[in-house]
Write a protein that holds these residues in place. Structure first.
Motif, PDB file in Angstrom:
ATOM      1  N   LYS A 168       0.652  -1.005  -0.026  1.00  0.00           N
ATOM      2  CA  LYS A 168      -0.058   0.125   0.194  1.00  0.00           C
ATOM      3  C   LYS A 168       0.735   1.220  -0.010  1.00  0.00           C
ATOM      4  CE  LYS A 168      -2.032  -1.299   3.888  1.00  0.00           C
ATOM      5  NZ  LYS A 168      -1.133  -2.369   4.151  1.00  0.00           N
ATOM      6  N   SER A 169       1.815   1.358   0.870  1.00  0.00           N
ATOM      7  CA  SER A 169       2.631   2.492   0.812  1.00  0.00           C
ATOM      8  C   SER A 169       3.527   2.471  -0.394  1.00  0.00           C
ATOM      9  CB  SER A 169       3.536   2.386   2.094  1.00  0.00           C
ATOM     10  OG  SER A 169       3.004   2.268   3.248  1.00  0.00           O
ATOM     11  N   VAL A 170       4.009   1.203  -0.969  1.00  0.00           N
ATOM     12  CA  VAL A 170       4.524   1.438  -2.129  1.00  0.00           C
ATOM     13  C   VAL A 170       3.829   2.103  -3.161  1.00  0.00           C
ATOM     14  CG1 VAL A 170       5.759   0.111  -4.002  1.00  0.00           C
ATOM     15  CG2 VAL A 170       6.248  -0.579  -1.568  1.00  0.00           C
ATOM     16  N   PHE A 228       3.198  10.597   5.999  1.00  0.00           N
ATOM     17  CA  PHE A 228       4.071   9.575   5.733  1.00  0.00           C
ATOM     18  C   PHE A 228       3.531   8.501   6.971  1.00  0.00           C
ATOM     19  CE2 PHE A 228       6.475  11.954   2.856  1.00  0.00           C
ATOM     20  CZ  PHE A 228       7.085  11.240   2.119  1.00  0.00           C
ATOM     21  N   GLN A 229       3.789   7.232   6.730  1.00  0.00           N
ATOM     22  CA  GLN A 229       3.383   6.259   7.592  1.00  0.00           C
ATOM     23  C   GLN A 229       4.236   6.644   9.055  1.00  0.00           C
ATOM     24  OE1 GLN A 229       3.465   2.359   6.448  1.00  0.00           O
ATOM     25  NE2 GLN A 229       2.525   1.360   8.173  1.00  0.00           N
ATOM     26  N   GLY A 230       5.432   7.037   8.952  1.00  0.00           N
ATOM     27  CA  GLY A 230       6.228   7.159  10.254  1.00  0.00           C
ATOM     28  C   GLY A 230       6.544   8.750  10.383  1.00  0.00           C
ATOM     29  N   PHE A 239      -2.784  10.245   2.510  1.00  0.00           N
ATOM     30  CA  PHE A 239      -2.395   9.614   3.963  1.00  0.00           C
ATOM     31  C   PHE A 239      -2.228   8.458   4.085  1.00  0.00           C
ATOM     32  CE2 PHE A 239      -6.004  12.878   3.765  1.00  0.00           C
ATOM     33  CZ  PHE A 239      -5.222  14.160   4.282  1.00  0.00           C
ATOM     34  N   ASP A 240      -0.947   7.986   4.693  1.00  0.00           N
ATOM     35  CA  ASP A 240      -0.512   6.594   5.122  1.00  0.00           C
ATOM     36  C   ASP A 240      -1.096   6.463   6.465  1.00  0.00           C
ATOM     37  OD1 ASP A 240       0.455   4.164   5.025  1.00  0.00           O
ATOM     38  OD2 ASP A 240       2.230   4.840   3.854  1.00  0.00           O
ATOM     39  N   GLU A 241      -1.860   5.851   6.531  1.00  0.00           N
ATOM     40  CA  GLU A 241      -2.552   5.371   8.051  1.00  0.00           C
ATOM     41  C   GLU A 241      -2.552   6.500   8.966  1.00  0.00           C
ATOM     42  OE1 GLU A 241      -0.743   1.922   9.384  1.00  0.00           O
ATOM     43  OE2 GLU A 241      -0.576   0.834   7.384  1.00  0.00           O
ATOM     44  N   PRO A 242      -3.570   7.453   8.746  1.00  0.00           N
ATOM     45  CA  PRO A 242      -3.497   8.547   9.471  1.00  0.00           C
ATOM     46  C   PRO A 242      -4.170   8.518  10.886  1.00  0.00           C
ATOM     47  CG  PRO A 242      -5.403   8.698   8.012  1.00  0.00           C
ATOM     48  CD  PRO A 242      -4.600   7.487   7.612  1.00  0.00           C
TER      49      PRO A 242
HETATM   50 MG    MG Z   1       2.593   1.065   4.805  1.00  0.00          MG
END
Ligand code: MG
Ligand code: ATP
Lengths: 257, 258
Positions: free
Chosen positions: B45-47, B89-91, B167-170
Protein backbone atom coordinates in the motif's frame (compact mmCIF):
# COMPACT_ATOMS: atom_id res chain seq x y z
CA UNK A 1 40.40 -18.99 -14.60
CA UNK A 2 38.26 -18.99 -11.45
CA UNK A 3 40.77 -16.95 -9.45
CA UNK A 4 40.30 -13.95 -11.70
CA UNK A 5 36.52 -13.86 -11.36
CA UNK A 6 36.42 -12.38 -7.83
CA UNK A 7 39.16 -9.89 -8.70
CA UNK A 8 37.21 -8.80 -11.76
CA UNK A 9 34.06 -8.56 -9.71
CA UNK A 10 35.68 -6.32 -7.11
CA UNK A 11 37.17 -4.17 -9.85
CA UNK A 12 33.79 -3.76 -11.58
CA UNK A 13 32.06 -2.95 -8.29
CA UNK A 14 34.72 -0.35 -7.64
CA UNK A 15 34.27 1.20 -11.10
CA UNK A 16 30.50 1.33 -10.59
CA UNK A 17 31.01 3.10 -7.26
CA UNK A 18 33.37 5.62 -8.85
CA UNK A 19 30.76 6.22 -11.54
CA UNK A 20 27.99 6.79 -9.01
CA UNK A 21 30.09 9.16 -6.92
CA UNK A 22 31.03 11.10 -10.04
CA UNK A 23 27.38 11.45 -11.08
CA UNK A 24 26.52 12.54 -7.53
CA UNK A 25 29.32 15.15 -7.62
CA UNK A 26 28.13 16.36 -11.02
CA UNK A 27 24.56 16.76 -9.78
CA UNK A 28 25.83 18.62 -6.72
CA UNK A 29 27.86 21.05 -8.83
CA UNK A 30 24.89 21.52 -11.16
CA UNK A 31 22.65 22.45 -8.24
CA UNK A 32 25.34 24.71 -6.78
CA UNK A 33 25.11 27.11 -9.69
CA UNK A 34 21.36 27.18 -10.22
CA UNK A 35 18.83 28.91 -7.96
CA UNK A 36 17.41 28.64 -5.40
CA UNK A 37 20.47 28.74 -3.18
CA UNK A 38 19.84 28.50 0.54
CA UNK A 39 22.37 31.02 1.92
CA UNK A 40 20.96 30.70 5.41
CA UNK A 41 21.71 26.98 5.39
CA UNK A 42 25.20 27.59 3.99
CA UNK A 43 25.97 29.90 6.93
CA UNK A 44 24.55 27.39 9.37
CA UNK A 45 26.75 24.65 7.93
CA UNK A 46 29.80 26.93 7.93
CA UNK A 47 29.27 27.26 11.65
CA UNK A 48 28.88 23.48 12.07
CA UNK A 49 31.77 22.51 9.84
CA UNK A 50 34.16 25.39 10.31
CA UNK A 51 33.65 27.09 13.62
CA UNK A 52 33.05 23.98 15.68
CA UNK A 53 36.09 22.25 14.15
CA UNK A 54 38.42 25.04 15.26
CA UNK A 55 39.38 23.53 18.64
CA UNK A 56 40.28 20.14 17.24
CA UNK A 57 42.22 21.62 14.30
CA UNK A 58 44.02 24.05 16.61
CA UNK A 59 45.07 21.28 18.99
CA UNK A 60 46.28 19.03 16.19
CA UNK A 61 48.30 21.65 14.37
CA UNK A 62 49.75 23.12 17.56
CA UNK A 63 51.23 19.79 18.60
CA UNK A 64 52.26 18.96 15.05
CA UNK A 65 54.24 22.20 14.85
CA UNK A 66 55.85 21.56 18.24
CA UNK A 67 56.87 17.99 17.37
CA UNK A 68 58.13 19.09 13.99
CA UNK A 69 60.46 21.63 15.61
CA UNK A 70 61.81 19.02 18.05
CA UNK A 71 62.27 16.33 15.43
CA UNK A 72 63.89 18.49 12.78
CA UNK A 73 66.19 20.01 15.39
CA UNK A 74 67.44 16.63 16.58
CA UNK A 75 67.68 15.30 13.03
CA UNK A 76 69.33 18.36 11.50
CA UNK A 77 71.86 18.71 14.29
CA UNK A 78 73.55 15.59 12.85
CA UNK A 79 74.84 17.74 9.99
CA UNK A 80 74.79 21.05 11.88
CA UNK A 81 71.82 22.45 9.99
CA UNK A 82 69.84 23.47 13.09
CA UNK A 83 69.23 26.92 11.63
CA UNK A 84 66.87 25.36 9.06
CA UNK A 85 64.37 24.35 11.76
CA UNK A 86 62.13 27.42 11.39
CA UNK A 87 62.04 27.04 7.61
CA UNK A 88 61.30 23.34 7.78
CA UNK A 89 58.47 23.93 10.23
CA UNK A 90 56.77 26.62 8.20
CA UNK A 91 57.12 24.85 4.84
CA UNK A 92 55.96 21.49 6.14
CA UNK A 93 53.06 23.06 7.97
CA UNK A 94 51.75 25.15 5.11
CA UNK A 95 52.33 22.64 2.33
CA UNK A 96 51.49 19.35 3.99
CA UNK A 97 50.70 19.02 7.65
CA UNK A 98 48.23 21.87 7.97
CA UNK A 99 45.91 20.69 5.18
CA UNK A 100 46.34 16.94 5.70
CA UNK A 101 45.96 16.93 9.47
CA UNK A 102 43.06 19.35 9.42
CA UNK A 103 41.48 17.39 6.56
CA UNK A 104 41.71 14.07 8.37
CA UNK A 105 40.45 15.51 11.65
CA UNK A 106 37.50 17.21 9.95
CA UNK A 107 36.78 14.01 7.98
CA UNK A 108 36.37 12.17 11.26
CA UNK A 109 34.32 14.86 12.91
CA UNK A 110 32.24 16.36 10.14
CA UNK A 111 32.13 13.58 7.53
CA UNK A 112 30.71 11.18 10.10
CA UNK A 113 28.18 13.72 11.38
CA UNK A 114 26.95 14.55 7.87
CA UNK A 115 26.58 10.89 6.91
CA UNK A 116 24.73 10.13 10.13
CA UNK A 117 22.38 13.08 9.80
CA UNK A 118 21.51 12.63 6.12
CA UNK A 119 21.43 8.84 6.53
CA UNK A 120 18.90 9.14 9.34
CA UNK A 121 16.85 11.49 7.21
CA UNK A 122 16.92 8.90 4.42
CA UNK A 123 15.84 5.91 6.50
CA UNK A 124 13.12 7.85 8.33
CA UNK A 125 11.76 9.09 4.98
CA UNK A 126 12.54 12.74 5.77
CA UNK A 127 14.25 13.06 2.37
CA UNK A 128 11.09 11.74 0.68
CA UNK A 129 9.11 14.23 2.74
CA UNK A 130 11.33 17.06 1.49
CA UNK A 131 10.53 16.04 -2.08
CA UNK A 132 6.78 16.00 -1.43
CA UNK A 133 7.11 19.50 0.05
CA UNK A 134 8.53 20.76 -3.26
CA UNK A 135 12.08 21.08 -1.96
CA UNK A 136 15.02 19.57 -3.79
CA UNK A 137 17.11 17.52 -1.33
CA UNK A 138 20.28 18.28 -3.28
CA UNK A 139 19.72 21.99 -2.93
CA UNK A 140 18.48 21.81 0.64
CA UNK A 141 20.84 19.22 2.14
CA UNK A 142 23.83 18.54 -0.09
CA UNK A 143 24.75 21.91 -1.61
CA UNK A 144 24.88 23.87 1.70
CA UNK A 145 27.22 21.28 3.23
CA UNK A 146 29.52 21.02 0.22
CA UNK A 147 29.72 24.79 -0.26
CA UNK A 148 30.41 25.25 3.45
CA UNK A 149 33.16 22.62 3.24
CA UNK A 150 34.74 24.32 0.23
CA UNK A 151 34.79 27.69 1.98
CA UNK A 152 35.62 26.81 5.57
CA UNK A 153 38.36 24.24 5.14
CA UNK A 154 40.83 26.76 3.64
CA UNK A 155 40.04 29.18 6.48
CA UNK A 156 40.53 26.42 9.06
CA UNK A 157 43.81 25.41 7.45
CA UNK A 158 45.09 28.97 7.35
CA UNK A 159 44.40 29.28 11.07
CA UNK A 160 45.95 25.83 11.59
CA UNK A 161 49.08 26.89 9.68
CA UNK A 162 49.50 29.92 11.92
CA UNK A 163 48.99 27.89 15.09
CA UNK A 164 51.38 25.18 13.89
CA UNK A 165 54.09 27.74 13.15
CA UNK A 166 53.43 29.24 16.56
CA UNK A 167 53.89 25.79 18.12
CA UNK A 168 57.23 25.45 16.37
CA UNK A 169 58.24 28.92 17.55
CA UNK A 170 57.33 28.16 21.17
CA UNK A 171 59.44 25.01 21.19
CA UNK A 172 62.23 26.62 19.18
CA UNK A 173 62.56 29.66 21.44
CA UNK A 174 61.75 28.13 24.84
CA UNK A 175 63.23 24.67 24.53
CA UNK A 176 65.80 24.66 21.76
CA UNK A 177 67.30 28.02 22.62
CA UNK A 178 66.71 29.90 19.37
CA UNK A 179 66.75 33.67 19.45
CA UNK A 180 63.17 34.75 18.90
CA UNK A 181 63.93 37.47 16.34
CA UNK A 182 66.05 35.21 14.17
CA UNK A 183 63.51 32.35 14.43
CA UNK A 184 60.79 34.63 13.10
CA UNK A 185 63.11 35.97 10.40
CA UNK A 186 64.02 32.44 9.32
CA UNK A 187 60.35 31.50 9.24
CA UNK A 188 59.50 34.11 6.66
CA UNK A 189 62.78 34.38 4.76
CA UNK A 190 62.30 31.32 2.55
CA UNK A 191 58.53 31.04 2.66
CA UNK A 192 56.93 31.47 -0.76
CA UNK A 193 53.38 32.39 -1.59
CA UNK A 194 52.98 29.13 -3.43
CA UNK A 195 53.64 27.13 -0.25
CA UNK A 196 50.64 28.68 1.43
CA UNK A 197 48.43 28.78 -1.66
CA UNK A 198 49.02 25.14 -2.55
CA UNK A 199 48.03 24.21 1.01
CA UNK A 200 44.84 26.24 0.79
CA UNK A 201 43.94 24.70 -2.56
CA UNK A 202 44.42 21.28 -0.97
CA UNK A 203 42.18 22.36 1.88
CA UNK A 204 39.40 23.33 -0.53
CA UNK A 205 39.73 20.00 -2.33
CA UNK A 206 39.60 18.13 0.99
CA UNK A 207 36.58 20.18 2.11
CA UNK A 208 34.79 19.16 -1.08
CA UNK A 209 35.74 15.50 -0.64
CA UNK A 210 34.75 15.28 3.04
CA UNK A 211 31.34 16.88 2.64
CA UNK A 212 30.61 15.13 -0.66
CA UNK A 213 31.43 11.68 0.75
CA UNK A 214 29.40 12.38 3.89
CA UNK A 215 26.42 13.41 1.78
CA UNK A 216 26.85 10.57 -0.72
CA UNK A 217 26.97 7.80 1.84
CA UNK A 218 24.19 9.34 3.93
CA UNK A 219 21.98 9.90 0.90
CA UNK A 220 22.35 6.30 -0.23
CA UNK A 221 22.10 4.65 3.16
CA UNK A 222 19.42 2.04 3.69
CA UNK A 223 18.38 -0.50 6.25
CA UNK A 224 17.70 1.38 9.47
CA UNK A 225 20.18 2.21 12.22
CA UNK A 226 22.66 -0.39 11.04
CA UNK A 227 22.67 1.08 7.55
CA UNK A 228 23.29 4.54 8.96
CA UNK A 229 26.21 3.21 11.01
CA UNK A 230 27.65 1.63 7.89
CA UNK A 231 27.22 4.88 5.98
CA UNK A 232 29.07 6.77 8.69
CA UNK A 233 32.01 4.37 8.59
CA UNK A 234 32.12 4.39 4.80
CA UNK A 235 32.06 8.18 4.72
CA UNK A 236 35.03 8.51 7.07
CA UNK A 237 37.08 5.74 5.46
CA UNK A 238 36.47 6.81 1.87
CA UNK A 239 37.07 10.50 2.53
CA UNK A 240 40.28 9.75 4.43
CA UNK A 241 41.62 7.63 1.59
CA UNK A 242 40.56 10.18 -1.03
CA UNK A 243 42.25 12.94 0.98
CA UNK A 244 45.56 11.07 0.90
CA UNK A 245 45.26 10.27 -2.81
CA UNK A 246 44.21 13.76 -3.86
CA UNK A 247 46.93 15.18 -1.64
CA UNK A 248 49.50 13.45 -3.80
CA UNK A 249 47.83 14.56 -7.02
CA UNK A 250 47.60 18.21 -6.00
CA UNK A 251 51.20 18.17 -4.78
CA UNK A 252 52.35 16.80 -8.10
CA UNK A 253 50.33 19.40 -10.01
CA UNK A 254 51.90 22.22 -8.01
CA UNK A 255 55.47 21.15 -7.50
CA UNK A 256 56.74 19.05 -10.38
CA UNK A 257 57.93 20.60 -13.55
CA UNK B 1 -8.44 15.83 -21.59
CA UNK B 2 -9.54 12.35 -22.47
CA UNK B 3 -9.04 11.04 -18.96
CA UNK B 4 -11.35 12.66 -16.41
CA UNK B 5 -9.72 10.95 -13.41
CA UNK B 6 -7.57 13.05 -11.07
CA UNK B 7 -5.25 10.13 -10.45
CA UNK B 8 -5.16 7.03 -12.57
CA UNK B 9 -3.00 3.91 -12.17
CA UNK B 10 -2.90 1.41 -15.02
CA UNK B 11 -1.22 -1.97 -14.77
CA UNK B 12 1.42 -0.71 -12.34
CA UNK B 13 4.18 -3.17 -11.49
CA UNK B 14 6.93 -2.74 -8.94
CA UNK B 15 9.42 -5.31 -7.69
CA UNK B 16 12.33 -5.04 -5.26
CA UNK B 17 14.85 -7.53 -6.58
CA UNK B 18 13.08 -10.86 -6.80
CA UNK B 19 10.23 -9.66 -4.58
CA UNK B 20 7.22 -8.70 -6.70
CA UNK B 21 5.21 -6.18 -4.69
CA UNK B 22 2.82 -4.58 -7.18
CA UNK B 23 1.69 -6.80 -10.03
CA UNK B 24 -0.72 -4.82 -12.14
CA UNK B 25 -2.48 -2.28 -9.95
CA UNK B 26 -5.43 -0.47 -11.58
CA UNK B 27 -7.07 2.35 -9.67
CA UNK B 28 -8.77 5.65 -10.43
CA UNK B 29 -9.49 8.58 -8.18
CA UNK B 30 -12.01 11.08 -9.53
CA UNK B 31 -11.69 14.82 -8.78
CA UNK B 32 -12.91 15.48 -5.25
CA UNK B 33 -13.19 11.80 -4.48
CA UNK B 34 -11.81 10.14 -1.38
CA UNK B 35 -10.54 6.61 -1.85
CA UNK B 36 -9.41 4.35 0.97
CA UNK B 37 -6.90 1.61 0.23
CA UNK B 38 -7.12 -1.35 2.53
CA UNK B 39 -5.13 -4.55 2.62
CA UNK B 40 -2.90 -6.69 4.78
CA UNK B 41 0.42 -5.58 6.17
CA UNK B 42 3.21 -5.64 3.60
CA UNK B 43 0.94 -5.90 0.55
CA UNK B 44 2.40 -2.75 -1.01
CA UNK B 45 0.00 0.00 0.00
CA UNK B 46 2.74 2.45 0.93
CA UNK B 47 4.67 1.45 -2.19
CA UNK B 48 1.61 2.34 -4.29
CA UNK B 49 1.46 5.87 -2.85
CA UNK B 50 5.20 6.35 -3.32
CA UNK B 51 4.90 5.33 -6.96
CA UNK B 52 2.21 7.96 -7.53
CA UNK B 53 4.37 10.61 -5.86
CA UNK B 54 7.39 9.61 -7.94
CA UNK B 55 9.42 8.63 -4.86
CA UNK B 56 9.62 5.15 -6.39
CA UNK B 57 9.64 4.45 -10.11
CA UNK B 58 7.31 1.67 -11.26
CA UNK B 59 8.88 -1.04 -13.38
CA UNK B 60 5.94 -1.06 -15.73
CA UNK B 61 2.57 0.58 -16.23
CA UNK B 62 1.22 4.09 -16.33
CA UNK B 63 0.34 6.62 -13.66
CA UNK B 64 -1.35 9.87 -14.61
CA UNK B 65 -2.18 12.85 -12.44
CA UNK B 66 -4.54 15.37 -14.04
CA UNK B 67 -3.99 13.54 -17.30
CA UNK B 68 -0.21 13.99 -17.27
CA UNK B 69 1.89 10.84 -17.39
CA UNK B 70 4.08 10.78 -14.28
CA UNK B 71 6.29 7.74 -14.81
CA UNK B 72 8.47 9.58 -17.33
CA UNK B 73 7.48 13.16 -16.52
CA UNK B 74 9.84 16.11 -16.92
CA UNK B 75 11.15 17.76 -13.77
CA UNK B 76 8.82 20.68 -14.37
CA UNK B 77 5.74 18.46 -14.65
CA UNK B 78 6.73 16.55 -11.56
CA UNK B 79 7.33 19.76 -9.59
CA UNK B 80 3.95 21.05 -10.70
CA UNK B 81 2.32 17.83 -9.50
CA UNK B 82 4.12 17.92 -6.14
CA UNK B 83 3.16 21.57 -5.66
CA UNK B 84 -0.50 20.57 -5.52
CA UNK B 85 -0.13 17.48 -3.34
CA UNK B 86 0.31 16.84 0.35
CA UNK B 87 1.53 13.60 1.89
CA UNK B 88 1.37 12.18 5.39
CA UNK B 89 4.00 9.47 5.77
CA UNK B 90 3.35 6.31 7.74
CA UNK B 91 6.18 7.21 10.15
CA UNK B 92 5.31 10.95 10.09
CA UNK B 93 8.84 11.76 8.71
CA UNK B 94 9.07 15.06 10.56
CA UNK B 95 12.29 17.04 10.10
CA UNK B 96 14.06 16.73 13.42
CA UNK B 97 16.34 19.68 12.75
CA UNK B 98 13.30 21.96 12.76
CA UNK B 99 10.73 22.83 15.40
CA UNK B 100 7.13 21.62 15.21
CA UNK B 101 5.74 24.82 13.71
CA UNK B 102 8.60 25.03 11.20
CA UNK B 103 7.72 21.52 10.08
CA UNK B 104 4.09 22.46 9.56
CA UNK B 105 5.01 25.72 7.82
CA UNK B 106 7.72 24.12 5.66
CA UNK B 107 5.65 23.91 2.48
CA UNK B 108 4.42 27.47 2.96
CA UNK B 109 7.86 28.98 3.57
CA UNK B 110 10.05 26.92 1.23
CA UNK B 111 7.46 25.97 -1.36
CA UNK B 112 5.36 29.14 -1.50
CA UNK B 113 7.86 31.71 -0.28
CA UNK B 114 5.62 32.94 2.53
CA UNK B 115 7.01 35.17 5.28
CA UNK B 116 7.80 33.11 8.42
CA UNK B 117 5.62 35.24 10.72
CA UNK B 118 2.51 34.73 8.60
CA UNK B 119 3.36 31.05 8.04
CA UNK B 120 3.68 30.52 11.79
CA UNK B 121 0.14 31.76 12.38
CA UNK B 122 -1.18 29.36 9.75
CA UNK B 123 0.91 26.53 11.21
CA UNK B 124 -0.57 27.10 14.66
CA UNK B 125 -4.08 27.11 13.21
CA UNK B 126 -3.35 23.79 11.42
CA UNK B 127 -1.99 22.35 14.67
CA UNK B 128 -5.25 23.32 16.35
CA UNK B 129 -7.14 21.49 13.59
CA UNK B 130 -5.38 18.28 14.56
CA UNK B 131 -6.00 18.83 18.25
CA UNK B 132 -2.60 20.17 19.24
CA UNK B 133 -2.08 23.38 21.21
CA UNK B 134 0.27 26.22 20.40
CA UNK B 135 2.46 25.29 23.40
CA UNK B 136 4.11 22.53 21.35
CA UNK B 137 4.83 24.84 18.41
CA UNK B 138 8.40 25.53 19.47
CA UNK B 139 9.21 22.04 20.65
CA UNK B 140 11.36 19.59 18.75
CA UNK B 141 9.44 16.80 16.97
CA UNK B 142 11.63 14.24 18.74
CA UNK B 143 10.11 15.18 22.09
CA UNK B 144 6.55 14.41 20.97
CA UNK B 145 4.75 11.09 21.33
CA UNK B 146 4.22 8.92 18.26
CA UNK B 147 0.56 9.88 17.91
CA UNK B 148 1.39 13.57 18.29
CA UNK B 149 4.07 13.28 15.61
CA UNK B 150 1.54 11.67 13.30
CA UNK B 151 -0.83 14.56 13.84
CA UNK B 152 1.92 17.13 13.20
CA UNK B 153 2.65 15.22 9.98
CA UNK B 154 -1.01 15.52 9.06
CA UNK B 155 -0.99 19.24 9.79
CA UNK B 156 2.09 19.58 7.56
CA UNK B 157 0.42 17.65 4.73
CA UNK B 158 -2.66 19.89 4.66
CA UNK B 159 -0.95 23.21 5.46
CA UNK B 160 -0.72 24.35 1.84
CA UNK B 161 -4.34 23.28 1.16
CA UNK B 162 -3.32 20.93 -1.64
CA UNK B 163 -5.72 19.60 -4.28
CA UNK B 164 -4.49 16.06 -3.84
CA UNK B 165 -3.90 14.43 -0.48
CA UNK B 166 -2.16 11.19 0.39
CA UNK B 167 -2.52 9.83 3.90
CA UNK B 168 -0.62 6.74 4.96
CA UNK B 169 -2.47 5.36 7.99
CA UNK B 170 -3.59 8.69 9.47
CA UNK B 171 -5.30 7.16 12.51
CA UNK B 172 -2.83 4.42 13.41
CA UNK B 173 -1.35 4.97 16.85
CA UNK B 174 -3.96 7.54 17.79
CA UNK B 175 -6.65 7.10 20.43
CA UNK B 176 -10.23 6.58 19.18
CA UNK B 177 -11.50 10.01 20.16
CA UNK B 178 -8.60 11.83 18.53
CA UNK B 179 -8.97 9.40 15.62
CA UNK B 180 -12.46 10.74 15.12
CA UNK B 181 -11.17 14.30 15.09
CA UNK B 182 -8.70 13.24 12.39
CA UNK B 183 -11.46 11.52 10.39
CA UNK B 184 -13.57 14.68 10.54
CA UNK B 185 -10.61 16.72 9.39
CA UNK B 186 -10.00 14.46 6.40
CA UNK B 187 -13.68 14.61 5.52
CA UNK B 188 -13.52 18.39 5.76
CA UNK B 189 -10.52 18.51 3.40
CA UNK B 190 -12.23 16.39 0.77
CA UNK B 191 -15.93 17.27 1.05
CA UNK B 192 -15.62 20.96 1.89
CA UNK B 193 -12.37 21.97 0.28
CA UNK B 194 -12.85 19.65 -2.69
CA UNK B 195 -9.51 17.85 -2.51
CA UNK B 196 -9.00 14.37 -3.93
CA UNK B 197 -7.59 11.92 -1.43
CA UNK B 198 -6.00 8.51 -1.28
CA UNK B 199 -5.89 7.17 2.26
CA UNK B 200 -4.28 3.96 3.40
CA UNK B 201 -5.91 2.50 6.45
CA UNK B 202 -6.36 -0.69 8.44
CA UNK B 203 -9.19 0.82 10.37
CA UNK B 204 -12.52 -0.12 8.74
CA UNK B 205 -14.50 2.33 10.87
CA UNK B 206 -12.28 5.14 9.67
CA UNK B 207 -12.49 3.92 6.06
CA UNK B 208 -16.28 3.96 6.19
CA UNK B 209 -16.26 7.46 7.54
CA UNK B 210 -13.72 9.19 5.31
CA UNK B 211 -13.99 7.34 2.01
CA UNK B 212 -16.37 7.50 -0.92
CA UNK B 213 -14.82 4.39 -2.33
CA UNK B 214 -12.72 1.54 -0.96
CA UNK B 215 -10.10 -0.45 -2.85
CA UNK B 216 -8.57 -3.61 -1.48
CA UNK B 217 -5.01 -4.54 -2.39
CA UNK B 218 -4.02 -8.18 -2.23
CA UNK B 219 -1.08 -9.99 -3.81
CA UNK B 220 -0.08 -6.97 -5.85
CA UNK B 221 -3.48 -6.22 -7.38
CA UNK B 222 -6.66 -4.37 -6.52
CA UNK B 223 -9.02 -7.28 -6.01
CA UNK B 224 -12.08 -5.30 -5.01
CA UNK B 225 -13.03 -1.70 -5.65
CA UNK B 226 -16.40 -0.15 -4.93
CA UNK B 227 -18.46 2.43 -3.02
CA UNK B 228 -18.37 2.28 0.77
CA UNK B 229 -22.07 1.42 0.84
CA UNK B 230 -21.37 -1.83 -1.00
CA UNK B 231 -18.73 -3.19 1.35
CA UNK B 232 -21.22 -5.15 3.41
CA UNK B 233 -23.21 -6.40 0.44
CA UNK B 234 -20.15 -7.67 -1.37
CA UNK B 235 -19.74 -11.38 -1.66
CA UNK B 236 -16.03 -11.13 -2.41
CA UNK B 237 -14.63 -13.66 0.08
CA UNK B 238 -11.34 -11.80 0.53
CA UNK B 239 -13.05 -8.52 1.31
CA UNK B 240 -15.51 -10.22 3.64
CA UNK B 241 -12.73 -11.86 5.59
CA UNK B 242 -10.72 -8.63 5.82
CA UNK B 243 -13.68 -6.53 6.94
CA UNK B 244 -14.73 -9.10 9.52
CA UNK B 245 -11.14 -9.57 10.67
CA UNK B 246 -11.40 -13.37 10.65
CA UNK B 247 -8.40 -15.65 10.69
CA UNK B 248 -10.34 -18.30 8.76
CA UNK B 249 -10.77 -17.51 5.09
CA UNK B 250 -9.14 -17.36 1.68
CA UNK B 251 -6.57 -14.64 2.51
CA UNK B 252 -3.10 -16.09 2.54
CA UNK B 253 -1.93 -14.35 5.68
CA UNK B 254 1.59 -15.72 5.74
CA UNK B 255 0.97 -17.02 9.24
CA UNK B 256 2.73 -20.30 8.52
CA UNK B 257 5.96 -19.32 10.17
CA UNK B 258 4.34 -17.99 13.33
MG1 MG C 1 2.63 1.03 4.80
N1 ATP D 1 12.66 0.48 -0.49
C1 ATP D 1 12.35 -0.83 -0.43
N2 ATP D 1 13.27 -1.77 -0.72
C2 ATP D 1 12.96 -3.08 -0.68
N3 ATP D 1 11.76 -3.56 -0.36
C3 ATP D 1 10.79 -2.68 -0.06
C4 ATP D 1 11.03 -1.28 -0.08
N4 ATP D 1 9.89 -0.64 0.25
C5 ATP D 1 8.98 -1.62 0.48
N5 ATP D 1 9.51 -2.84 0.29
C6 ATP D 1 8.81 -4.12 0.40
O1 ATP D 1 7.58 -4.01 -0.26
C7 ATP D 1 6.55 -4.65 0.47
C8 ATP D 1 5.39 -3.71 0.64
O2 ATP D 1 5.76 -2.66 1.50
P1 ATP D 1 4.75 -1.52 1.93
O3 ATP D 1 5.52 -0.60 2.82
O4 ATP D 1 4.12 -0.93 0.74
O5 ATP D 1 3.68 -2.32 2.77
P2 ATP D 1 2.31 -1.79 3.32
O6 ATP D 1 1.23 -2.41 2.52
O7 ATP D 1 2.32 -0.33 3.40
O8 ATP D 1 2.29 -2.45 4.77
P3 ATP D 1 1.90 -1.80 6.19
O9 ATP D 1 0.45 -1.86 6.28
O10 ATP D 1 2.55 -2.73 7.16
O11 ATP D 1 2.45 -0.43 6.20
C9 ATP D 1 7.16 -5.09 1.77
O12 ATP D 1 7.30 -6.49 1.73
C10 ATP D 1 8.50 -4.44 1.83
O13 ATP D 1 9.44 -5.35 2.35
Amino acid sequence: MPIFAPVGHIFLTFLALVGRVTVFAGRTIGHMVTPPIYFRLIFKQMREIGYFSLPVVAMTTLFAGMVLALQSYSGFSRFSAESAVATVVVISMTRELGPVLAGLMVAGRVGAAIAAEIGTMRVTEQIDALVTLSTNPFKYLVVPRVVAGLITLPILVLIGDIIGVLGGYLVGVNKLGFNDGSYIRNTFQYLEQLDVISGLVKAAVFGFIITLMGCYHGYHSRGGAQGVGQATTNAVVSSSILILISNYIVTELFFTR
Amino acid sequence: MSNPAKISLRNVHKAFGPKKVLQGVNLDVAPGESVAIIGGSGTGKSVTLKCVLGLLTPDQGSITVDGIEMTDASTADRDAMLAKTGMLFQGAALFDSLSVWQNVAFGLIEGRGMKPRQARDIAIARLEDVGLGSEIADMSPASLSGGMQKRVGLARAIATEPEILFFDEPTTGIDPIMGDVINDLIVKCTRELGASAMTITHDMASARKIADRVAMLYKGEIIWDGPVSEIDQSDNPYLKQFVAGDIEGPLDLDLKHL
